[in-house]
Design a protein around this motif. Structure first.
Motif, PDB file in Angstrom:
ATOM      1  N   ILE A 137       0.844  -1.201   0.000  1.00 52.32           N
ATOM      2  CA  ILE A 137       0.000   0.000   0.000  1.00 52.32           C
ATOM      3  C   ILE A 137       0.877   1.249   0.000  1.00 52.32           C
ATOM      4  CG2 ILE A 137      -1.638   1.330   1.403  1.00 52.32           C
ATOM      5  CD1 ILE A 137      -2.870  -1.392   2.240  1.00 52.32           C
ATOM      6  N   GLU A 138       1.933   1.235   0.802  1.00 55.91           N
ATOM      7  CA  GLU A 138       2.855   2.376   0.863  1.00 55.91           C
ATOM      8  C   GLU A 138       3.622   2.534  -0.451  1.00 55.91           C
ATOM      9  OE1 GLU A 138       2.916   4.688   3.267  1.00 55.91           O
ATOM     10  OE2 GLU A 138       1.225   3.538   4.044  1.00 55.91           O
ATOM     11  N   GLU A 139       4.061   1.420  -1.007  1.00 57.20           N
ATOM     12  CA  GLU A 139       4.785   1.492  -2.286  1.00 57.20           C
ATOM     13  C   GLU A 139       3.887   2.028  -3.392  1.00 57.20           C
ATOM     14  OE1 GLU A 139       8.043   1.062  -3.072  1.00 57.20           O
ATOM     15  OE2 GLU A 139       8.331   0.869  -0.912  1.00 57.20           O
ATOM     16  N   LEU A 140       2.624   1.650  -3.371  1.00 63.08           N
ATOM     17  CA  LEU A 140       1.682   2.156  -4.381  1.00 63.08           C
ATOM     18  C   LEU A 140       1.459   3.649  -4.203  1.00 63.08           C
ATOM     19  CD1 LEU A 140      -0.852  -0.814  -4.542  1.00 63.08           C
ATOM     20  CD2 LEU A 140       0.865  -0.175  -6.255  1.00 63.08           C
ATOM     21  N   LYS A 141       1.477   4.131  -2.961  1.00 59.62           N
ATOM     22  CA  LYS A 141       1.377   5.579  -2.730  1.00 59.62           C
ATOM     23  C   LYS A 141       2.546   6.314  -3.380  1.00 59.62           C
ATOM     24  CE  LYS A 141      -1.160   5.572   1.642  1.00 59.62           C
ATOM     25  NZ  LYS A 141      -1.062   5.843   3.099  1.00 59.62           N
ATOM     26  N   ASN A 142       3.720   5.684  -3.371  1.00 57.77           N
ATOM     27  CA  ASN A 142       4.905   6.291  -3.969  1.00 57.77           C
ATOM     28  C   ASN A 142       4.786   6.440  -5.485  1.00 57.77           C
ATOM     29  OD1 ASN A 142       6.143   6.510  -1.465  1.00 57.77           O
ATOM     30  ND2 ASN A 142       7.225   4.569  -1.679  1.00 57.77           N
ATOM     31  N   ILE A 143       3.894   5.675  -6.093  1.00 58.71           N
ATOM     32  CA  ILE A 143       3.665   5.833  -7.535  1.00 58.71           C
ATOM     33  C   ILE A 143       2.307   6.505  -7.783  1.00 58.71           C
ATOM     34  CG2 ILE A 143       5.174   3.922  -8.200  1.00 58.71           C
ATOM     35  CD1 ILE A 143       2.605   2.268  -8.751  1.00 58.71           C
ATOM     36  N   ASP A 144       1.839   7.232  -6.782  1.00 60.66           N
ATOM     37  CA  ASP A 144       0.599   8.016  -6.881  1.00 60.66           C
ATOM     38  C   ASP A 144      -0.638   7.161  -7.141  1.00 60.66           C
ATOM     39  OD1 ASP A 144       2.103  10.364  -6.524  1.00 60.66           O
ATOM     40  OD2 ASP A 144       2.554  10.432  -8.675  1.00 60.66           O
TER      41      ASP A 144
END
Length: 156
Positions: A137-144
């Protein structure tokens, strides 16, 4: 070693000795891995262009609509659960040279390979661990991208 295991491994041990004595070619790059000029068909610059400045790229066997192995299917399913259905993907089964070059580029021997923001995240096992721990979930936030799993209430 148990009797069954010893009987099972004995024929294989002699086979491995014969295989080990076969002379290995001295050329590191196979002939089929060139464009005829001796240089690799795909180089690091080519692969950089595929992954750098890209939010999400998946190198997989098959494509998201028809994965050709269980690990590729797992990555597609994990991404789908998080609401990621549109991403760049490359079918490594279409070109052996491309596949072998990608292994060398990434220094990762298996597929699928998932890249986020130009960096190798890993394969299906790492994606599954990240999904289970919540790190994805956090990694996906990093790609907006906001995961669909954040939109679900605990009762759903």
């Amino acid at each position: 070693m148990s009797g069954f295991l010893a009987r099972y491994l004995a024929p294989r041990a002699s086979l491995s000795l014969r295989v080990a004595s076969v002379r290995q070619p001295s050329v590191l790059i196979p002939r089929w891995y060139s464009n005829g000029s001796g240089a690799p068909k795909y180089d690091n610059k080519y692969y950089d262009g595929l992954v750098k400045d890209k939010k999400l790229v998946v190198f997989m066997k098959g494509d998201p609509s028809a994965p050709m192995c269980g690990f590729s299917r797992l990555v597609v399913q994990i991404l789908h659960m998080h609401g990621v259905d549109q991403y760049e993907h490359h079918n490594v089964l279409e070109d052996v040279e491309f596949k072998e070059g990608m292994k060398q580029y990434s220094n990762w021997p298996t597929f699928p390979q998932v890249y986020m923001n130009g960096e190798l995240v890993g394969g299906a096992d790492i994606m599954l661990q990240m999904h289970q721990s919540g790190d994805l979930i956090e990694e996906l936030k990093n790609i907006d991208h906001q995961s669909l799993l954040l939109d679900k209430s605990p009762s759903e």
